[in-house]
Enzyme design. Sequence first.
Site, PDB file in Angstrom:
ATOM      1  N   ASP A  34       0.824  -1.209   0.000  1.00 18.95           N
ATOM      2  CA  ASP A  34       0.000   0.000   0.000  1.00 18.95           C
ATOM      3  C   ASP A  34       0.855   1.255   0.000  1.00 18.95           C
ATOM      4  OD1 ASP A  34       0.613   0.270   2.747  1.00 18.95           O
ATOM      5  OD2 ASP A  34      -1.063  -1.075   3.214  1.00 18.95           O
ATOM      6  N   LYS A  56      -3.981   2.120   0.282  1.00 19.82           N
ATOM      7  CA  LYS A  56      -4.745   2.865   1.270  1.00 19.82           C
ATOM      8  C   LYS A  56      -4.007   4.168   1.470  1.00 19.82           C
ATOM      9  CE  LYS A  56      -6.511  -0.730   4.238  1.00 19.82           C
ATOM     10  NZ  LYS A  56      -6.397  -1.259   5.594  1.00 19.82           N
ATOM     11  N   MET A 170      -2.583   9.240  12.183  1.00 21.34           N
ATOM     12  CA  MET A 170      -3.786   9.511  11.387  1.00 21.34           C
ATOM     13  C   MET A 170      -4.600  10.674  11.957  1.00 21.34           C
ATOM     14  SD  MET A 170      -5.017   5.583  10.714  1.00 21.34           S
ATOM     15  CE  MET A 170      -4.817   5.054  12.402  1.00 21.34           C
TER      16      MET A 170
END
Length: 246
Positions: A34, A56, A170
């Site tokens: 990813d 992602k 995040m």
Amino acid sequence: MGTVYLTGAGPGDIDLLTIKALRIIKKADVIVYDRLANPEILKEAKEGCEFIYVGKADSHHTLPQEEINEVLYRCALKYDVVVRLKGGDPLVFGRGGEEGIYLRKRGIKFEFIPGITSAIAVPEYAGIPVTHRGVTVSFRVVTGHESKNKDHSQIPWENYKTDDTIIFLMGLHRLDKIAAKLIEIGKPKDYPVAVISKGTTPEEKTVIGTLETIWEKAKDLPTPALIVVGEVVRLREQLNWFEREH
Ligand code: SAH
């Protein structure tokens, strides 16, 4: 039937890949990767290795997890050595556990190969130790991402009245809310915060501020980025090294 290696790619700097990960990458028949894994790593694969991107991007899942599970399953039916390459460590907000459970259910063998997590290595490259004698005795790694479908926060904010170093992954898109929440539960407005973007790569950039000022200063930094909250941030003044050399 093959084995799936749920492998950590490290935080960005290719030299932070483990020897074990490199050995299995060189043997891989297929690599499922990813966005967070450094693409340079793919050059280490043998000739004829198949590459499957299940990109992602940060919190945006371009391929739903169920489809990624299915891709891994189909690869294991077709190939001997399947490498599932993930940024950092596969089990630190990496969903490696879900992939393992799914594969076990379908009778596919898997192994975990730990990777150096961005949660520790990225502050380290920025000259911020996550613990430091006389400053803090522990650290926590927390997701800054909250589900949009839930009315109330999943983060137990009351537990964050702490002197632990807090590392939010995040969380850049919610930096304003995170900082406001920490002030609301009683942390001083001038409490030190760092945001580190593209850590351990030549584009690494660190912005230092306080709970009150950090959002304005750091909101436009490119992702991936993580947030460090704690007194240890002040040590960067003495320990900054990587960004001085690049
Ligand atoms: N499994 C990964 C984390 C996946 S969650 C690990 O162990 O590192 C993805 C989050 O990690 C990003 O939103 C960001 O907060 C952080 N991250 C990953 N690589 C980073 C980097 N090079 N610089 C800054 N933050 C990074």
